[in-house]
Enzyme design. Structure first.
Site, PDB file in Angstrom:
ATOM      1  N   ASN A   1       0.972  -1.173  -0.023  1.00 17.08           N
ATOM      2  CA  ASN A   1      -0.049   0.094  -0.072  1.00 17.08           C
ATOM      3  C   ASN A   1       0.941   1.340   0.026  1.00 17.08           C
ATOM      4  OD1 ASN A   1      -1.910   1.999   0.439  1.00 17.08           O
ATOM      5  ND2 ASN A   1      -2.293   1.505   2.578  1.00 17.08           N
TER       6      ASN A   1
ATOM      7  N   LYS B   1       0.179   4.174  -0.307  1.00 17.33           N
ATOM      8  CA  LYS B   1      -0.473   5.645   0.121  1.00 17.33           C
ATOM      9  C   LYS B   1      -0.208   6.594  -0.722  1.00 17.33           C
ATOM     10  CE  LYS B   1       0.068   3.463   4.617  1.00 17.33           C
ATOM     11  NZ  LYS B   1       0.137   3.472   6.172  1.00 17.33           N
TER      12      LYS B   1
ATOM     13  N   HIS C   1      -9.470   1.774   5.101  1.00 18.18           N
ATOM     14  CA  HIS C   1      -8.182   1.797   5.477  1.00 18.18           C
ATOM     15  C   HIS C   1      -8.516   2.999   6.667  1.00 18.18           C
ATOM     16  CE1 HIS C   1      -4.085   2.917   6.262  1.00 18.18           C
ATOM     17  NE2 HIS C   1      -3.707   1.667   5.812  1.00 18.18           N
TER      18      HIS C   1
ATOM     19  N   GLU D   1      -6.688   5.232   7.883  1.00 13.10           N
ATOM     20  CA  GLU D   1      -6.224   6.663   7.771  1.00 13.10           C
ATOM     21  C   GLU D   1      -7.398   7.425   6.730  1.00 13.10           C
ATOM     22  OE1 GLU D   1      -2.667   5.773   5.410  1.00 13.10           O
ATOM     23  OE2 GLU D   1      -1.635   5.170   7.273  1.00 13.10           O
TER      24      GLU D   1
ATOM     25  N   GLU E   1      -5.494  -4.764  10.479  1.00 14.00           N
ATOM     26  CA  GLU E   1      -4.451  -3.752  10.864  1.00 14.00           C
ATOM     27  C   GLU E   1      -4.724  -2.958  12.040  1.00 14.00           C
ATOM     28  OE1 GLU E   1      -2.558  -2.743   6.906  1.00 14.00           O
ATOM     29  OE2 GLU E   1      -4.150  -1.283   7.200  1.00 14.00           O
TER      30      GLU E   1
ATOM     31  N   SER F   1       3.105  -2.371  10.269  1.00 10.28           N
ATOM     32  CA  SER F   1       4.732  -2.184  10.791  1.00 10.28           C
ATOM     33  C   SER F   1       5.411  -3.535  10.109  1.00 10.28           C
ATOM     34  CB  SER F   1       5.119  -1.987  11.844  1.00 10.28           C
ATOM     35  OG  SER F   1       4.862  -0.922  12.154  1.00 10.28           O
TER      36      SER F   1
HETATM   37  P1  PGA Z   1       2.806   0.163   7.299  1.00 13.93           P
HETATM   38  O1  PGA Z   1       1.308   0.625   6.991  1.00 13.93           O
HETATM   39  O2  PGA Z   1       3.243  -1.005   6.961  1.00 13.93           O
HETATM   40  O3  PGA Z   1       3.624   1.299   7.286  1.00 13.93           O
HETATM   41  O4  PGA Z   1       2.664   0.238   9.065  1.00 13.93           O
HETATM   42  C1  PGA Z   1       0.380  -0.440   6.761  1.00 13.93           C
HETATM   43  C2  PGA Z   1      -0.813   0.033   6.159  1.00 13.93           C
HETATM   44  O5  PGA Z   1      -1.357   1.169   6.413  1.00 13.93           O
HETATM   45  O6  PGA Z   1      -1.606  -0.668   5.286  1.00 13.93           O
END
Ligand code: PGA
Length: 241
Positions: free
Chosen positions: A9, A11, A96, A98, A165, A204
């Site tokens: 992803n 982003k 997601h 976010e 997540e 992460s």
């Molecule tokens: P990250 O993000 O691997 O940077 O923690 C995961 C995600 O938001 O899908």
């Protein structure tokens, strides 16, 4: 258990030029085509067209990061199913954290988007996860079960990916213990009528913890944010042992 899917992803990262450069390195870093592992890149809308041309005929699949539930209309800033499928997109991230945190996404709007994705032949990756304070208050299961129930109203579970997540683990370097992620994903699976749905872990995920994560029996893949931006590191994640 579902099909193994490792998805990046990106982003709000990568221009078209950067995306092509990434693909060039990734393609040369992936081990012999492993058809048992689906590799998906969820890129910004602006990079999808050029990536689609570069990926044509290969094993890497293309994903988007949002979809509106209408086919067209006065929805400034949104993107529709036909606009994505025309570009060869096959997956789309929905709900997601976010989007939920910064852009007002709710379980209800995520549900509309999941249904829209399916109606256009796209596979939605529905994201669920609890905050740190919800976890500390012992509410993890309740929160997750509610997100799953509301997000999956009238949804066809034969074309669906779910990503667990935990919000406190996203972009923090603070990975959820693999055994705990496995446990919560087991709780999610109990809510589903189709036991073959792919359920990923996200938060992460890195080259140095992917092996342990993928060794868990309930975890069918990963949704990788920050560590998907570097093609060599992402290749190591895809090539997990
Ligand atoms: P990250 O993000 O691997 O940077 O923690 C995961 C995600 O938001 O899908």
């Amino acid at each position: 258990m579902g099909k193994i899917i490792i998805a990046g992803n990106w982003k709000m990262h990568k221009t078209q030029a950067e995306a092509l450069e990434f693909l060039h390195v990734l393609k040369s870093s992936l081990e012999e085509a492993n058809e048992a592992r689906e590799v998906v890149l969820c890129a910004p809308f602006t990079a999808l067209g050029i990536m689609s041309k570069s990926l044509h005929g290969g094993l890497i699949r293309l994903g988007a990061q949002n979809i509106h539930w209408k086919e067209n209309g006065a929805y400034t800033g949104e993107i529709s199913g036909p606009m994505l499928t025309e570009l060869g997109v096959e997956y789309v991230v929905v709900g997601h954290s976010e989007r939920r945190q910064y852009f007002g996404e709710t379980d209800e709007t995520a549900n509309y988007r999941v249904i829209a994705a399916q109606s256009h032949g796209l596979t939605p990756i529905l994201c669920v996860g609890e905050t740190k304070s919800q976890r500390d208050a012992g509410e993890t299961e309740t929160v997750i079960i509610n997100q799953i129930k509301r997000g999956l109203v009238d949804v066809d579970q034969n074309n669906l990916v779910i990503a667990y997540e935990p919000i406190w683990a996203i972009g923090t370097g603070d990975t959820c213990e693999a055994s705990e992620a496995n446990r919560v994903i087991g709780v999610i699976r109990e809510q589903l009528s189709n036991q073959e749905v792919t359920i990923q872990y996200g938060g992460s995920v890195k080259a140095n913890n992917i092996d342990e994560i993928m060794a868990q029996p309930e975890i069918d893949g990963a949704l990788v944010g920050g560590a998907s931006l570097d093609p060599v590191g992402f290749a190591r994640i895809v090539n997990y042992h």
